[in-house]
Scaffold this active site. Structure first.
Site, PDB file in Angstrom:
ATOM      1  N   ASP A  18      -9.905  57.269  70.898  1.00 26.26           N
ATOM      2  CA  ASP A  18      -8.923  57.489  72.067  1.00 26.26           C
ATOM      3  C   ASP A  18      -8.732  56.062  72.676  1.00 26.26           C
ATOM      4  O   ASP A  18      -9.843  55.486  72.961  1.00 26.26           O
ATOM      5  CB  ASP A  18      -9.574  58.521  73.092  1.00 26.26           C
ATOM      6  CG  ASP A  18      -9.079  59.041  74.369  1.00 26.26           C
ATOM      7  OD1 ASP A  18      -8.184  57.918  74.910  1.00 26.26           O
ATOM      8  OD2 ASP A  18      -8.979  60.185  74.852  1.00 26.26           O
ATOM      9  N   SER A  53      -4.081  58.650  75.634  1.00 27.96           N
ATOM     10  CA  SER A  53      -4.892  60.046  75.528  1.00 27.96           C
ATOM     11  C   SER A  53      -3.734  61.079  75.684  1.00 27.96           C
ATOM     12  O   SER A  53      -2.565  61.395  75.222  1.00 27.96           O
ATOM     13  CB  SER A  53      -5.898  60.178  76.132  1.00 27.96           C
ATOM     14  OG  SER A  53      -6.768  61.222  75.675  1.00 27.96           O
TER      15      SER A  53
END
Length: 346
Positions: free
Chosen positions: A197, A53
């Site tokens: 993510d 991320s």
């Protein structure tokens, strides 16, 4: 040149990426002072950089080559953290109608994806994963195939279907559910995949990076052992950076009758912190077993309960200042550990 395979791993955490970013500013300055080289960069002193991320975006920034000199990094560690400090408000911004439509992320993603996509395009343009300066590992999750995905520079060099525009890989790793819509991106083999993510399975990607190095990289030969086999733990040094643990506790009386709505935010925090702590425990055991605990360093901090700093998308000027101060304090508290770790990097 260090005899070790040097690994840097950076957790996910949204705007809290300021914390590891600022620690790496300190590390880069320390390396400059130690070596006397004003052009020293983070990418020069690691053989594999991994990120999830926000950590994945930082990974891409550190490994991005300079167009004028493609063998050198384009950005300093300070340039990287300044993206969050100067442009964080652009990433986490939504017009009023979007906030109303999504009910703050309940019925739709909280933020439009155009601002973050525009920012990633501005920084990375048409750079390809295969053109990054060093091997990397960036996490994402394929929701259609239901499997973890790792964007790796060293595999992208050999396989078009594993090669992507860096801007797309960065968008995929940061497609946090409820914050941004799923990232539908296309490889250079013209195949499209839907990603979210990587924090859903590896918010702390250090163990993934360790496994990747064990199987994909070659150890550095020494006069005592000139072979180039895969490195084992004794051949590695690992720096793992967190984005701050949230240690808010929940009493039995408070949580015993919670349903889905009440559990959403607590369970996300518990999973992210718990998985990161588990990975840390596992790496400690690996290096303790071979009696080289000093070759693994985890730097993280605890975010105070109920602090706005716990929010991954709080980009108010006051919160950014607090995050930067917390990051500087974290780097200062670990200054001696960083000094000792630089010995391995050099």
């Amino acid at each position: 040149m260090s005899k070790y395979t040097r690994i840097l791993s950076i957790d996910g955490g949204g705007i809290r990426g300021i914390i590891p970013g600022q620690v790496l500013v300190t590390l880069e300055e320390k390396i400059k002072n130690r070596t006397g080289n004003p052009d020293a960069r983070i990418a020069d002193y690691f053989d594999l950089i991994a990120g999830t991320s926000t950590g994945g975006i930082l990974t891409c920034i550190y490994l991005c080559p300079d167009e004028k000199n493609p063998t050198r990094p384009k950005f300093t560690a300070k340039n990287a953290v300044d993206i969050y400090l100067d442009r964080g408000g652009q990433i986490f911004s939504a017009p009023f109608f979007k906030k109303l439509q999504s009910l703050a992320g309940i019925t739709d993603e909280k933020y439009p994806s155009a601002p973050i996509e525009n920012l990633l395009t501005e920084y990375f343009k048409d750079l390809k994963l295969s053109q990054l300066l060093k091997p990397c590992l960036i996490t994402a999750y394929d929701i259609e195939a239901r499997k973890a995905r790792f964007f790796t520079q060293h595999d992208a060099i050999k396989d078009l279907d594993q090669n992507y525009f860096v801007r797309d890989a960065a968008r995929a790793t940061s497609a946090a559910p409820t914050f941004f819509e799923v990232a539908k991106i296309t490889s250079l083999a013209s195949k499209s995949y839907p990603y979210i993510d990587g924090g859903v399975f590896a918010n702390n990607p250090t163990l993934c990076a360790y496994a990747e190095a064990r199987t994909k990289l070659q150890r550095k030969p020494t006069p005592e052992d000139p072979s180039q086999a895969n490195p084992s733990a004794k051949d590695m040094v690992v720096l793992s950076l967190g984005t701050g643990d949230i240690k808010e506790s929940y009493s039995y009386a408070q949580a015993k009758d919670w349903g889905k709505i009440q559990w959403v935010n607590p369970i996300i925090n518990i999973i992210m912190t718990g998985v990161a702590e588990t990975v840390h425990f596992q790496l400690l055991q690996v290096f303790d077993t071979i009696k080289t605990p000093e070759q693994y360093l985890r730097i993280n901090t605890v975010i105070p309960n109920h602090s706005p700093m716990a929010e991954m998308d709080n980009v108010s000027e006051e919160n950014l200042k607090k995050l930067r101060q917390l990051a500087n304090d974290t780097a200062s508290d670990n200054s001696e550990k960083l000094d000792k770790f630089i010995d391995f990097l050099l």
